[in-house]
Each structure stands twice: as structure tokens, then as C-alpha cells.
Enzyme design. Structure first.
Site, PDB file in Angstrom:
ATOM      1  N   ASP A   1       0.726  -1.220  -0.074  1.00  0.00           N
ATOM      2  CA  ASP A   1       0.163  -0.150  -0.163  1.00  0.00           C
ATOM      3  C   ASP A   1       0.868   1.250   0.039  1.00  0.00           C
ATOM      4  O   ASP A   1       1.909   1.432   0.663  1.00  0.00           O
ATOM      5  CB  ASP A   1      -0.971   0.074   1.181  1.00  0.00           C
ATOM      6  CG  ASP A   1      -1.980   1.248   1.282  1.00  0.00           C
ATOM      7  OD1 ASP A   1      -2.072   1.646   0.128  1.00  0.00           O
ATOM      8  OD2 ASP A   1      -2.422   1.463   2.085  1.00  0.00           O
TER       9      ASP A   1
ATOM     10  N   ASP B   1      -0.148   4.454   0.320  1.00  0.00           N
ATOM     11  CA  ASP B   1      -0.457   5.367   1.357  1.00  0.00           C
ATOM     12  C   ASP B   1      -0.007   5.067   2.899  1.00  0.00           C
ATOM     13  O   ASP B   1      -0.349   3.874   3.265  1.00  0.00           O
ATOM     14  CB  ASP B   1      -2.169   5.482   1.608  1.00  0.00           C
ATOM     15  CG  ASP B   1      -2.737   5.745   0.200  1.00  0.00           C
ATOM     16  OD1 ASP B   1      -2.253   6.637  -0.211  1.00  0.00           O
ATOM     17  OD2 ASP B   1      -3.707   4.989   0.006  1.00  0.00           O
TER      18      ASP B   1
END
Length: 130
Positions: free
Chosen positions: A10, A12
């Protein structure tokens, strides 16, 4: 010949700090409800479990709750605002996770890296992942 393995992570919070843009979107929907903004430093702990839960936490901070339909409306507004302002403030993390160094002990394996983001995905943002 061995096929390459893929490592997906991921983006983020791993390589970039997207919290400021997420909190800006939260504060946008809170302002439309007549509520004060949540400061970034306290709102960081509210992030996680998706947009719906972030909005619920923002409302709870002001002693408010909302029904399913209202949360759905606010979530749609949040996602629309976030999509339009997804990279207004975000910045690379100072010490990003370095996936290659984390798995360097497997140097004999061919790897492909694929950063991803849930941020632009309407269904992902509106899903509670708990």
C-alpha cells in the site's frame, strides 16, 4: 527458469503521507455539517478502517452521530472531494519503507514491485475493512 514474484504494498502511509489530504476531505464534509475542523495532529489517529469510519469518528469527536443514509451521503461527498484534491498536500515520507532492503535476504528470487493505493477507489473507501 523461475518466474518473478510480485510484492504489492500500500502506497498510503508507506511511501507517502496522505493524511493531510484525507483530513482536508474530512474537514470539508464536517464544515458542510456546520462542524469545526479536526486538527491534523489529532485526526491522524482517526485514520483507518475506511472513509465511513473516518467520518463517524469526526462526528463522534463533536458528540454527534448520523444514520446510515447520512453517513453514506457524507462518504460520497468525502470521496468526491478527496478524488478532486487527492494530491494537494501529500508528501513523501521522510523515512519510507524500503521494500527491497526488507527482503534483500532473498536476493536469489526475481521480484517485481507494485505500489498500490486504496485512496482513489470508491468501493474501497466506502468499505469497512475491520
Amino acid at each position: 527458469m523461475t518466474s518473478a514474484r510480485t510484492v504489492v504494498f500500500d502506497l498510503d502511509g508507506t511511501l507517502v503521507d496522505t493524511a493531510p489530504d484525507l483530513i482536508n476531505a474530512l474537514n470539508f464534509v464536517l464544515a458542510r455539517e456546520g462542524l469545526p475542523p479536526v486538527p491534523l495532529h489529532s485526526a491522524r489517529n482517526m485514520i483507518g478502517a475506511g472513509a465511513r469510519r473516518l467520518i463517524e469518528r469526526g462526528l463522534e469527536q463533536e458528540g454527534r452521530t448520523a444514520g446510515f443514509e447520512d453517513i453514506t451521503r457524507l462518504t460520497n461527498d468525502f470521496i468526491d472531494h478527496y478524488a478532486a484534491h487527492i494530491a494537494d498536500v501529500f508528501a513523501p515520507l521522510r523515512r519510507p519503507w524500503k521494500p527491497r532492503s526488507m527482503i534483500s535476504q532473498h536476493a536469489d528470487i526475481a521480484l517485481r514491485f507494485a505500489p498500490t493505493s486504496w485512496s482513489g477507489c470508491r468501493s474501497c473507501c466506502s468499505t469497512n475493512w475491520d
